[in-house]
Scaffold this motif. Structure first.
Motif, PDB file in Angstrom:
ATOM      1  N   ARG A   1       1.075  -1.579  -0.052  1.00  0.00           N
ATOM      2  CA  ARG A   1      -0.077  -0.061   0.039  1.00  0.00           C
ATOM      3  C   ARG A   1       0.709   1.113   0.105  1.00  0.00           C
ATOM      4  NH1 ARG A   1      -2.741  -3.327   3.611  1.00  0.00           N
ATOM      5  NH2 ARG A   1      -2.463  -1.775   5.192  1.00  0.00           N
ATOM      6  N   CYS A   2       1.662   1.067   0.683  1.00  0.00           N
ATOM      7  CA  CYS A   2       3.092   2.266   0.851  1.00  0.00           C
ATOM      8  C   CYS A   2       2.928   2.160  -0.377  1.00  0.00           C
ATOM      9  CB  CYS A   2       4.202   2.088   1.784  1.00  0.00           C
ATOM     10  SG  CYS A   2       5.371   3.047   1.390  1.00  0.00           S
ATOM     11  N   LEU A   3       3.813   1.509  -1.350  1.00  0.00           N
ATOM     12  CA  LEU A   3       4.704   1.131  -2.595  1.00  0.00           C
ATOM     13  C   LEU A   3       3.406   2.205  -3.684  1.00  0.00           C
ATOM     14  CD1 LEU A   3       6.723  -1.231  -2.789  1.00  0.00           C
ATOM     15  CD2 LEU A   3       7.394   0.924  -2.569  1.00  0.00           C
ATOM     16  N   PHE A   4       2.069   1.875  -3.485  1.00  0.00           N
ATOM     17  CA  PHE A   4       0.652   2.472  -4.050  1.00  0.00           C
ATOM     18  C   PHE A   4       0.944   3.562  -3.826  1.00  0.00           C
ATOM     19  CE2 PHE A   4      -3.768   3.117  -4.564  1.00  0.00           C
ATOM     20  CZ  PHE A   4      -3.792   3.112  -5.807  1.00  0.00           C
ATOM     21  N   ALA A   5       0.667   3.639  -2.760  1.00  0.00           N
ATOM     22  CA  ALA A   5       0.528   5.846  -2.012  1.00  0.00           C
ATOM     23  C   ALA A   5       1.112   6.365  -2.846  1.00  0.00           C
ATOM     24  CB  ALA A   5       0.445   6.047  -0.650  1.00  0.00           C
ATOM     25  N   LEU A   6       2.898   5.714  -2.776  1.00  0.00           N
ATOM     26  CA  LEU A   6       4.509   6.890  -4.104  1.00  0.00           C
ATOM     27  C   LEU A   6       3.659   6.815  -5.689  1.00  0.00           C
ATOM     28  CD1 LEU A   6       7.027   5.076  -1.281  1.00  0.00           C
ATOM     29  CD2 LEU A   6       6.096   7.825  -1.596  1.00  0.00           C
ATOM     30  N   GLU A   7       3.215   6.206  -5.889  1.00  0.00           N
ATOM     31  CA  GLU A   7       2.588   5.703  -6.955  1.00  0.00           C
ATOM     32  C   GLU A   7       3.794   4.847  -7.558  1.00  0.00           C
ATOM     33  OE1 GLU A   7       2.234   9.391  -8.988  1.00  0.00           O
ATOM     34  OE2 GLU A   7       0.721   9.702  -6.892  1.00  0.00           O
ATOM     35  N   VAL A   8       4.115   4.104  -7.208  1.00  0.00           N
ATOM     36  CA  VAL A   8       5.216   3.153  -7.571  1.00  0.00           C
ATOM     37  C   VAL A   8       4.663   2.158  -8.511  1.00  0.00           C
ATOM     38  CG1 VAL A   8       7.443   2.130  -7.329  1.00  0.00           C
ATOM     39  CG2 VAL A   8       7.046   4.368  -6.440  1.00  0.00           C
ATOM     40  N   GLU A   9       4.617   2.102 -10.083  1.00  0.00           N
ATOM     41  CA  GLU A   9       4.572   0.976 -10.776  1.00  0.00           C
ATOM     42  C   GLU A   9       4.828  -0.074 -10.190  1.00  0.00           C
ATOM     43  OE1 GLU A   9       2.947   1.829 -13.950  1.00  0.00           O
ATOM     44  OE2 GLU A   9       2.562   4.293 -13.951  1.00  0.00           O
ATOM     45  N   PRO A  10       5.022  -1.782 -10.616  1.00  0.00           N
ATOM     46  CA  PRO A  10       5.647  -3.034 -10.717  1.00  0.00           C
ATOM     47  C   PRO A  10       5.780  -3.421 -12.115  1.00  0.00           C
ATOM     48  CG  PRO A  10       3.187  -3.866 -10.032  1.00  0.00           C
ATOM     49  CD  PRO A  10       3.361  -1.733 -10.508  1.00  0.00           C
ATOM     50  N   LEU A  11       7.365  -2.389 -12.223  1.00  0.00           N
ATOM     51  CA  LEU A  11       7.672  -2.747 -13.890  1.00  0.00           C
ATOM     52  C   LEU A  11       8.475  -3.372 -14.371  1.00  0.00           C
ATOM     53  CD1 LEU A  11       7.740   1.486 -15.283  1.00  0.00           C
ATOM     54  CD2 LEU A  11       6.150   0.173 -15.464  1.00  0.00           C
ATOM     55  N   SER A  12       8.599  -4.557 -15.226  1.00  0.00           N
ATOM     56  CA  SER A  12       9.080  -5.789 -15.473  1.00  0.00           C
ATOM     57  C   SER A  12      10.534  -5.007 -16.249  1.00  0.00           C
ATOM     58  CB  SER A  12       8.679  -6.691 -16.156  1.00  0.00           C
ATOM     59  OG  SER A  12       8.056  -6.352 -17.411  1.00  0.00           O
ATOM     60  N   ILE A  13      11.924  -4.874 -17.078  1.00  0.00           N
ATOM     61  CA  ILE A  13      12.893  -5.300 -17.939  1.00  0.00           C
ATOM     62  C   ILE A  13      12.364  -4.811 -19.005  1.00  0.00           C
ATOM     63  CG2 ILE A  13      15.031  -5.677 -18.922  1.00  0.00           C
ATOM     64  CD1 ILE A  13      15.737  -6.597 -16.017  1.00  0.00           C
ATOM     65  N   ASP A  14      10.983  -6.129 -19.379  1.00  0.00           N
ATOM     66  CA  ASP A  14      10.316  -6.033 -20.907  1.00  0.00           C
ATOM     67  C   ASP A  14       9.310  -4.075 -20.853  1.00  0.00           C
ATOM     68  OD1 ASP A  14      12.233  -7.806 -21.482  1.00  0.00           O
ATOM     69  OD2 ASP A  14      10.017  -9.274 -21.323  1.00  0.00           O
TER      70      ASP A  14
ATOM     71  N   LEU B   1      11.497  -2.469  -5.965  1.00  0.00           N
ATOM     72  CA  LEU B   1      12.335  -1.178  -6.507  1.00  0.00           C
ATOM     73  C   LEU B   1      13.677  -0.871  -7.024  1.00  0.00           C
ATOM     74  CD1 LEU B   1      11.554   0.778  -3.062  1.00  0.00           C
ATOM     75  CD2 LEU B   1      11.073   1.602  -5.153  1.00  0.00           C
ATOM     76  N   LEU B   2      14.710  -2.252  -6.476  1.00  0.00           N
ATOM     77  CA  LEU B   2      15.767  -2.347  -6.931  1.00  0.00           C
ATOM     78  C   LEU B   2      15.431  -2.691  -8.752  1.00  0.00           C
ATOM     79  CD1 LEU B   2      17.434  -3.689  -4.082  1.00  0.00           C
ATOM     80  CD2 LEU B   2      18.129  -1.623  -4.993  1.00  0.00           C
ATOM     81  N   SER B   3      14.474  -3.745  -9.122  1.00  0.00           N
ATOM     82  CA  SER B   3      14.665  -4.142 -10.395  1.00  0.00           C
ATOM     83  C   SER B   3      14.467  -3.418 -11.404  1.00  0.00           C
ATOM     84  CB  SER B   3      13.330  -5.344 -10.154  1.00  0.00           C
ATOM     85  OG  SER B   3      12.769  -5.448 -11.592  1.00  0.00           O
ATOM     86  N   PHE B   4      13.371  -2.831 -10.742  1.00  0.00           N
ATOM     87  CA  PHE B   4      13.443  -1.279 -11.619  1.00  0.00           C
ATOM     88  C   PHE B   4      15.431  -0.104 -11.719  1.00  0.00           C
ATOM     89  CE2 PHE B   4      12.755   3.866 -12.649  1.00  0.00           C
ATOM     90  CZ  PHE B   4      11.591   3.854 -13.917  1.00  0.00           C
ATOM     91  N   GLY B   5      15.736  -0.104 -10.738  1.00  0.00           N
ATOM     92  CA  GLY B   5      17.128   0.187 -11.252  1.00  0.00           C
ATOM     93  C   GLY B   5      17.894  -0.753 -11.776  1.00  0.00           C
TER      94      GLY B   5
END
Length: 650
Positions: free
Chosen positions: A244-257, A319-323
């Motif tokens: 919920r915190c990540l959602f509040a921070l508007e961080v989307e779960p994005l894959s490398i693709d 978060l690290l996956s996005f980086g």
């Protein structure tokens, strides 16, 4: 429990005390919570003592049921009455919660006693122990459920957009990231300082009033060897809170693709959001999540660390996956600033992660993403230089002004000065690693850098910046050859070299390039200005020189020669005017200096010529006065082409 048996009382005193309690109870219609707790504790002790005494003395059971089994049945009934009710016990109030905890504690003590007494493996005792274990397991399952419910029910929302924090500098507000519509180059790629002072930022992620209840449940489950179930309930509840915190921070779960398919505008926005969010997540949220876990499980050794790791690991890895995805994406110069932002924020948070986690997998992944981002920075930096060197043009740049590439490169370098320490660190580390490679060049990096320019500041960044400007100069020189007019070639080079020198001189680049670099490039642009003047005016001003040819011959022939020279001068001047009013110098000081220098040469030569031959040249052949020419020269280099072919002196 209780802790009121410091001395063993005499039998008469115990009976007297019991009679006093019975008498006191006879006068009461209601009991306070403390009184109920003491009586429940007393009942537990009496039952346990009876059970032990019963076992030791081997008294025959009453109606086939021993006192121990009767006591177990009583405890079981109290627990099952609560378990069968779907209403959460802690929602009913502290009194009901306390009663249930007392019953569970009695079941635990009874089970422990039976385990200690069942050494002879008597079938009846073993069966009784099995029943006790079943009762305790049922009680613990309900405690696990209650524990998770309390955490979820009393979790408090994390709202970073509106939270205040305490720091050594006073009270501040955690703001949102910069506008996602800003241009990444023109806005100097603002690096948000939001969250840098969040070390002292304290927020209660679960309401503090329920922490004692959670600790009490956790303690009871831990001493009952049900710590795994307790930790599972905690981890499950807190995982949802972290999501919920990540959602509040508007961080989307994005894959490398997902990242690789993104257009730059969308990816740029995502990186800005990520840089802002990860700092708040680690220093604002995770720090308080760790504090919450320690408050509840801090007395149970490594359990606290394990619970914190298990509940937060997935979110950190997301978060690290996005980086990591950004680090392995194609190298593009416009990405460099954003990748540097990502590298810097992870570098800042490195110590925080190490202090919070004992889990080596998280530490290693954090370091690996940081390393990959550093590699991406260096590779993108090198790609930027290659892009400059290979930037080709088919047509000459209109007006011979400062080329877009020159402006872009110099402003790009200027913005990179904000990352000076980070860039030097990344570049130096990369060169150090390469120098250890068996494939490394025989000339060490530092020696090569000093050979390149011994006067510049001896830093990797200075070396690479000078290498980039050298590539830019080479490219600009190639672009100058697209002009057919030699004067315009020099004019174009003058404009661009002057822009480079002035940009370095006027900003933080001066500290990186050094005054010697500025002096050399000032000399280069002045040489190009001189070459321009020669290419433009040498042949024209030669028409006004006294070479002796006009002194021989008849008077009429001399007048004709002078008249033709003057006519040729006017024609050449008008051609220069027509062409060079369309040429552009944007720098007002350079424009004025070149106009004045040109005017001094042309007007002086013209006045001398007219004055020397005033008797041979009729006024009707004088098309412009010296003042006219001076005013026309002031029209040059404005970027708007004009013509003098139809203008005559009145």
């Amino acid at each position: 429990m209780g802790g009121y048996e410091s001395e063993v009382p005499a039998e008469g005193d115990l009976i007297a005390a019991a009679q006093h309690i019975v008498a006191a109870l006879g006068t009461k219609k209601m009991l306070s919570q403390d009184e109920r707790k003491i009586l429940v504790d007393l009942r537990t002790r009496l039952s346990t003592m009876t059970m032990v005494d019963d076992t030791k003395t081997n008294e025959p059971p009453v109606n086939g049921v021993s006192e121990t089994e009767q006591y177990l049945n009583l405890v079981s009934e109290r627990i099952m009455n609560r378990v069968s009710d779907e209403t959460m016990i802690w929602d009913l109030g502290p009194e009901d919660a306390c009663e249930y905890l007392k019953a569970v504690e009695e079941a635990r003590i009874l089970t422990e006693k039976l385990e200690g007494l069942c050494l002879n493996k008597d079938d009846e005792e073993v069966e009784l122990l099995r029943k006790a274990h079943d009762v305790l397991q049922t009680a613990m399952a309900r405690l696990e459920q209650e524990f998770g419910h309390i955490i979820v029910q009393h979790s408090q929302p994390f709202e970073p957009e509106h939270m205040s924090f305490r720091s050594s500098e006073g009270v501040g507000v955690v703001g949102s990231p910069c506008s996602l519509e800003d241009d990444p180059l023109e806005d100097s790629l603002r690096r948000e300082s939001v969250g840098k002072n969040l070390e002292d930022f304290i927020v209660d992620l679960v309401h503090p009033d329920v922490i004692p209840d959670l600790k009490c449940i956790a303690n009871l489950m831990f001493i009952s060897s049900y710590e795994r179930e307790c930790s599972q309930a905690y981890v499950t509840a807190r995982k949802h809170a972290l999501n919920r915190c990540l959602f509040a921070l508007e961080v989307e779960p994005l894959s490398i693709d997902d990242v690789l398919k993104m257009e730059w505008g969308s990816l740029d926005s995502q990186i800005k959001r990520w840089v802002w969010a990860i700092r708040i997540f680690v220093r604002g949220y995770l720090a308080n999540e760790k504090r919450l876990t320690d408050e509840i499980f801090g007395d149970f050794g490594s359990l606290s660390s394990m619970c914190f790791t298990d509940s937060s690991k997935a979110s950190v890895m997301q978060l690290l996956s996005f980086g990591d995805a950004v680090a392995v994406s194609p190298r593009q110069p416009e990405k460099l600033f954003r990748v540097l932002d990502m590298y810097e924020v992870l570098a800042q948070l490195h110590a925080d992660i190490n202090s919070m986690y004992t889990d080596q997998a998280i530490r290693d992944e954090f370091c690996e993403v940081l390393r990959r981002l550093g590699d991406a920075v260096r590779a993108t930096f090198i790609e930027f230089k290659n892009a400059i060197a290979t930037n080709a043009s088919i047509n000459p740049f209109a007006g011979g002004g400062t080329h877009h590439l020159t402006r872009y490169v110099m402003n790009y370098l200027k913005l990179l000065t904000d990352y000076r320490d980070t860039l030097n660190q990344i570049l130096e580390e990369a060169e150090r690693v390469e120098s250890l490679s068996p494939l490394a060049d025989s000339v060490p990096f530092w020696d090569e850098m000093k050979q390149f320019d011994g006067t510049c500041n001896a830093t990797p960044m200075a070396f690479h910046f000078q290498s980039i400007t050298s590539a830019l100069l080479a490219n600009i020189d190639e672009k100058s050859k697209l002009y057919k007019d030699t004067a315009l070639q020099h004019f174009f080079l003058m404009n661009n070299i002057h822009y480079m020198a002035q940009k370095v001189k006027s900003c933080e680049l001066r500290d990186i390039f050094g005054d010697d670099w500025i002096k050399r490039h000032n000399g280069k642009f002045q040489q190009q200005a001189m070459n321009y003047e020669r290419a433009t005016w040498s042949s024209i001003l030669s028409l006004l020189k006294d070479d002796g040819s006009q002194n021989s011959g008849s008077n009429s022939s001399i007048k004709n020669i002078l008249k033709e020279r003057l006519k040729s001068f006017y024609a050449a001047f008008e051609e220069v005017y027509r062409n060079q009013t369309g040429w552009l110098i944007k720098d007002s000081q350079l424009q004025e200096d070149l106009r004045i220098k040109t005017s001094l040469q042309v007007i002086q030569a013209y006045r001398t010529f007219i004055g020397r031959h005033s008797s041979e040249i009729s006024d009707k052949y004088i098309k412009y006065t010296a003042d006219d020419l001076e005013n026309h020269i002031l029209d040059l280099f404005s970027g708007s082409q004009r013509s003098l072919s139809n203008i005559y002196r009145k």
